[in-house]
Write an enzyme that holds these catalytic residues in place. Structure first.
Site, PDB file in Angstrom:
ATOM      1  N   SER A  67     -44.704 -10.973 -38.710  1.00 35.89           N
ATOM      2  CA  SER A  67     -44.266 -11.524 -40.003  1.00 35.89           C
ATOM      3  C   SER A  67     -42.763 -11.480 -40.230  1.00 35.89           C
ATOM      4  O   SER A  67     -42.269 -12.107 -41.167  1.00 35.89           O
ATOM      5  CB  SER A  67     -44.947 -10.784 -41.139  1.00 35.89           C
ATOM      6  OG  SER A  67     -46.252 -11.278 -41.279  1.00 35.89           O
ATOM      7  N   LYS A  70     -41.084 -14.718 -40.614  1.00 37.97           N
ATOM      8  CA  LYS A  70     -41.258 -15.572 -41.794  1.00 37.97           C
ATOM      9  C   LYS A  70     -39.956 -15.947 -42.508  1.00 37.97           C
ATOM     10  O   LYS A  70     -39.745 -17.125 -42.824  1.00 37.97           O
ATOM     11  CB  LYS A  70     -42.274 -14.938 -42.757  1.00 37.97           C
ATOM     12  CG  LYS A  70     -43.701 -14.972 -42.171  1.00 37.97           C
ATOM     13  CD  LYS A  70     -44.692 -14.154 -42.986  1.00 37.97           C
ATOM     14  CE  LYS A  70     -46.081 -14.183 -42.316  1.00 37.97           C
ATOM     15  NZ  LYS A  70     -47.032 -13.272 -42.947  1.00 37.97           N
ATOM     16  N   TYR A 192     -47.651 -21.596 -36.076  1.00 39.46           N
ATOM     17  CA  TYR A 192     -47.594 -20.305 -36.778  1.00 39.46           C
ATOM     18  C   TYR A 192     -47.935 -19.131 -35.864  1.00 39.46           C
ATOM     19  O   TYR A 192     -47.223 -18.128 -35.832  1.00 39.46           O
ATOM     20  CB  TYR A 192     -48.527 -20.327 -37.997  1.00 39.46           C
ATOM     21  CG  TYR A 192     -48.637 -18.982 -38.659  1.00 39.46           C
ATOM     22  CD1 TYR A 192     -47.579 -18.487 -39.435  1.00 39.46           C
ATOM     23  CD2 TYR A 192     -49.764 -18.173 -38.488  1.00 39.46           C
ATOM     24  CE1 TYR A 192     -47.667 -17.221 -40.018  1.00 39.46           C
ATOM     25  CE2 TYR A 192     -49.852 -16.922 -39.069  1.00 39.46           C
ATOM     26  CZ  TYR A 192     -48.799 -16.446 -39.830  1.00 39.46           C
ATOM     27  OH  TYR A 192     -48.871 -15.197 -40.401  1.00 39.46           O
ATOM     28  N   TYR A 244     -44.897  -7.259 -49.002  1.00 44.16           N
ATOM     29  CA  TYR A 244     -46.272  -7.514 -49.486  1.00 44.16           C
ATOM     30  C   TYR A 244     -46.547  -6.780 -50.794  1.00 44.16           C
ATOM     31  O   TYR A 244     -45.710  -6.756 -51.680  1.00 44.16           O
ATOM     32  CB  TYR A 244     -47.308  -7.138 -48.420  1.00 44.16           C
ATOM     33  CG  TYR A 244     -46.950  -7.597 -47.044  1.00 44.16           C
ATOM     34  CD1 TYR A 244     -46.807  -8.967 -46.787  1.00 44.16           C
ATOM     35  CD2 TYR A 244     -46.739  -6.706 -46.025  1.00 44.16           C
ATOM     36  CE1 TYR A 244     -46.482  -9.403 -45.519  1.00 44.16           C
ATOM     37  CE2 TYR A 244     -46.410  -7.134 -44.754  1.00 44.16           C
ATOM     38  CZ  TYR A 244     -46.274  -8.483 -44.507  1.00 44.16           C
ATOM     39  OH  TYR A 244     -45.957  -8.905 -43.271  1.00 44.16           O
ATOM     40  N   VAL A 262     -46.656  -6.736 -38.712  1.00 49.62           N
ATOM     41  CA  VAL A 262     -47.737  -5.816 -38.308  1.00 49.62           C
ATOM     42  C   VAL A 262     -47.566  -5.218 -36.919  1.00 49.62           C
ATOM     43  O   VAL A 262     -48.266  -4.288 -36.564  1.00 49.62           O
ATOM     44  CB  VAL A 262     -49.146  -6.456 -38.367  1.00 49.62           C
ATOM     45  CG1 VAL A 262     -49.612  -6.620 -39.785  1.00 49.62           C
ATOM     46  CG2 VAL A 262     -49.180  -7.757 -37.609  1.00 49.62           C
TER      47      VAL A 262
HETATM   48  N1  GLN Z   1     -49.492 -12.813 -37.189  1.00 51.62           N
HETATM   49  C1  GLN Z   1     -49.854 -11.927 -38.237  1.00 51.62           C
HETATM   50  C2  GLN Z   1     -50.937 -12.545 -39.101  1.00 51.62           C
HETATM   51  O1  GLN Z   1     -50.854 -13.685 -39.409  1.00 51.62           O
HETATM   52  C3  GLN Z   1     -48.663 -11.614 -39.057  1.00 51.62           C
HETATM   53  C4  GLN Z   1     -48.977 -10.672 -40.157  1.00 51.62           C
HETATM   54  C5  GLN Z   1     -47.944  -9.657 -40.372  1.00 51.62           C
HETATM   55  O2  GLN Z   1     -47.104  -9.367 -39.533  1.00 51.62           O
HETATM   56  N2  GLN Z   1     -47.987  -9.009 -41.541  1.00 51.62           N
HETATM   57  O3  GLN Z   1     -51.914 -11.904 -39.427  1.00 51.62           O
END
Ligand code: GLN
Length: 617
Positions: A67, A70, A192, A244, A262
């Site tokens: 993420s 992003k 994505y 988040y 994550v």
């Molecule tokens: N690729 C992960 C997902 O879409 C990214 C989520 C994350 O890093 N919080 O679940």
């Protein structure tokens, strides 16, 4: 590469040592391939906006960006589509829900923000290209520009995520259903999932974060990764949504725009200063790295980096205040001129500003100028020690100089150079024709002071009229009567000499055989600069009725400075030897001349002392 004993590296090493024993949290397993991460890995890195990177721990270990990609994809969307289109597609509201929640805004029916999966999937559609391959290429290029190197895809993680990412698929289909995304969900997810699976290390992430800190320019490669105008958009959303459902607590406690992924990475950005990155795969219940959160919390607290921690001190903009009584232009003045300036110059105020001008400092400066102007005839604001002015400062200064508040006080600015840090202020103050209407702007303080002095002398009708003086009007021959003058001229025979502007009249180090008395124009006394080889420093400007080179009469030594004609210059050249011989036959007249010279030197010395006193305070 900074050496390991610099203070930042030492600090990071200590922090790393302290936090390495923390083993709370779990490695993400919902993407099966992520479960293979080594939970012991731990790295912290800081990159500065001038491209230096401090890193401790496993800063070279590769992992997938997840993420943390992003905000970079979001930045690229702004660059490609502009603000309006991007905001139309994805909101900027925090959700308070987990990163993978399936919620869309009920009214606009678009994802709440680009930092949660729904918004990020919508943003992934915005990578330009007609084919999936082109859009993937655009994504890879965009992220690589931020990192400053070609980033690769982790095929295994991508396949693992693609095979198991049914929740993200559900989100994409939901958005396709409401026309939030136009392409087929698989085509968008194809970008994505790959975007999340790009391989980086902690050092890369620090540089990527520092690129945001550096107005979108990668501080290592010097390449623009995004337009500066959108950095604020991205950081704002990172600030409110980057962590988040922990974002509110983070904004409160850490107060630095940040983003986590994550895989266990976190980036944080201090605009204008540094990018921070951490990597440690064990996550808390929000999906944020446990050690990463702790490290950022500590860095923010230890250095007071919280966004709302005030560190400006706007009063420091006022460096020094001087009055014309204490400091004069370098123009050497005659006795009569000095008498007038002595009376009037107490009302000339010089305000030296310093630092950077933004709303707070510019407002403080303007406030001070207005206060001083109430009791002054002239206020000169010297910007020599000012390093820049932002939009707010330009606006305030334009607003301020646009109205003449006190008709009895003239405002002048100095040291706002066309090729200096205040070039933007210079053009803001100049009219479209390049003329400074509201406030005259001078290159240096001396030029501004000279201008004010001349204005005062003109008011007292002592302006340098355009006429050539006669010998008896020369200052060092004052108080000589007609007969004494006749005798002097007869035996000394001064020679009227003309120099062109720029011509060197006296060279430093030469033996002085002549001195000069100016009857028209002016000359500049100069010394070689101590700082910069080849440059000269302007010491004084000598005008009509004054002498230069006359120290040779007292010392008979090598010339101490060089003298250059500032204008077309007419002077009497007088032989030192002839004047000395005259002195032997007419000692009383000679004493009068020497007394004039001594008076002149004493006065110069007194003025210099005054200036030293004013500068030393
Ligand atoms: N690729 C992960 C997902 O879409 C990214 C989520 C994350 O890093 N919080 O679940």
């Amino acid at each position: 590469m900074p050496s390991r004993d610099d203070p930042v590296s030492r600090y990071l090493a200590r922090l790393h040592d302290e936090l390495i024993s923390v083993d709370a949290g779990d490695v993400a397993t919902y993407i099966p391939e992520l479960a293979r991460a080594d939970p012991r890995h731990f790295a912290i890195a800081i990159a500065t906006t001038d491209g230096r990177v401090f890193a401790v721990g496993d800063a070279g270990i590769p992992f997938t960006i997840q993420s943390v990609s992003k905000p970079f994809a979001y930045a690229h969307a702004f660059a490609c589509h502009g603000r309006a289109d991007v905001l139309d597609k994805v909101g900027v509201e925090p959700t308070g829900d987990p990163f993978n929640s399936i919620v869309l805004d009920d009214i606009a029916n678009h994802p709440y923000n680009p930092m949660v999966n729904a918004g990020a999937i919508a943003v992934a559609e915005l990578f330009p290209g007609d084919t999936l391959q082109q859009r993937i290429g655009a994504m890879q290029n965009a992220l690589s520009r931020f990192a400053g190197r070609e980033l690769d895809l982790d095929e295994a993680v991508f396949r693992s995520e693609s095979a198991t990412g049914h929740r993200n698929r559900a989100i994409a289909y939901l958005m396709r259903n409401s026309d939030m995304i136009k392409l087929e969900p698989e085509a968008v997810l194809g970008v994505y999932f790959r975007q999340c699976s790009m391989l980086v290390n902690c050092r890369d992430l620090a540089i990527m974060a520092a690129t945001f800190a550096n107005d979108g320019v990668n501080p290592v490669t010097g390449e623009a990764a995004m337009p500066a105008e959108f950095v604020q958009d991205v950081l704002s959303v990172m600030h409110s949504c980057g962590m988040y459902d922990y974002a509110g607590q983070w904004a409160y406690e850490v107060g630095i725009p940040a983003k986590s992924g994550v895989s266990g990475c976190v980036i944080a950005v201090i605009p204008g200063q540094i990018g921070i990155a951490t990597y440690s795969p064990r996550l808390d219940s929000y999906g944020n790295s446990v050690r990463g959160v702790m490290a950022c919390r500590r860095i923010s607290a230890d250095f007071g980096l919280h966004a709302f921690c005030s560190r400006t001190g706007v009063e420091s903009v006022l460096r020094h205040e001087l009055y014309g009584l204490h400091i004069r232009s370098k123009r050497v003045r005659t006795l009569a001129e000095r008498a007038i300036l002595d009376r009037s110059s107490g009302a000339i105020c010089i305000i030296e500003a310093q630092g950077r001008l933004f709303f707070g400092t510019a407002e403080r400066l303007v406030h001070r100028i207005r206060k001083v102007a109430a009791n002054a005839t002239h206020v000169i604001v010297d910007f020599r020690h000012v390093q820049g002015a932002d939009r707010a400062a330009l606006r305030l200064l334009q607003e301020f100089t646009g109205v003449s508040e006190n008709p009895n006080c003239r405002l002048l600015f100095s040291h706002i150079l066309a090729n200096g840090p205040l070039a933007n202020l210079r053009s803001a103050l100049a009219g479209s024709d390049g003329v400074f209407q509201a406030v005259p702007v001078f290159d240096g303080l001396d030029a501004a002071l000279k201008h004010v002095e001349e204005e005062i002398l003109r008011m007292h009708k002592l302006a340098a009229e355009d006429k050539t003086l006669t010998l008896p009007e020369i200052a060092i021959f004052q108080n000589l009567d007609a007969e004494e003058m006749r005798l002097l001229t007869l035996s000394v025979q001064p020679k009227l000499t003309t120099f062109e502007s720029g011509q060197i009249i006296i060279r430093k180090g030469e033996l002085g055989k002549t001195f000069f008395a100016i009857v028209r124009g002016s000359a500049s006394v100069e010394l070689p600069s101590i700082g910069t080889a080849g440059r000269t420093v302007h010491i004084a400007s000598v005008g009509k009725s004054l002498a230069f080179g006359h120290l040779a009469l007292v010392e008979g030594q090598a010339r101490g400075a060089q003298v250059v004609a500032e204008t077309e210059l007419v002077c009497y050249a007088i032989s030192i030897e002839a004047l000395r011989a005259f002195g032997r036959s007419h000692p009383s007249i000679y004493v009068k001349i020497l007394m004039n010279i001594i008076g002149d030197l004493a006065d110069t010395l007194r003025a210099t002392n005054e200036t030293i006193r004013a500068l030393e305070r």
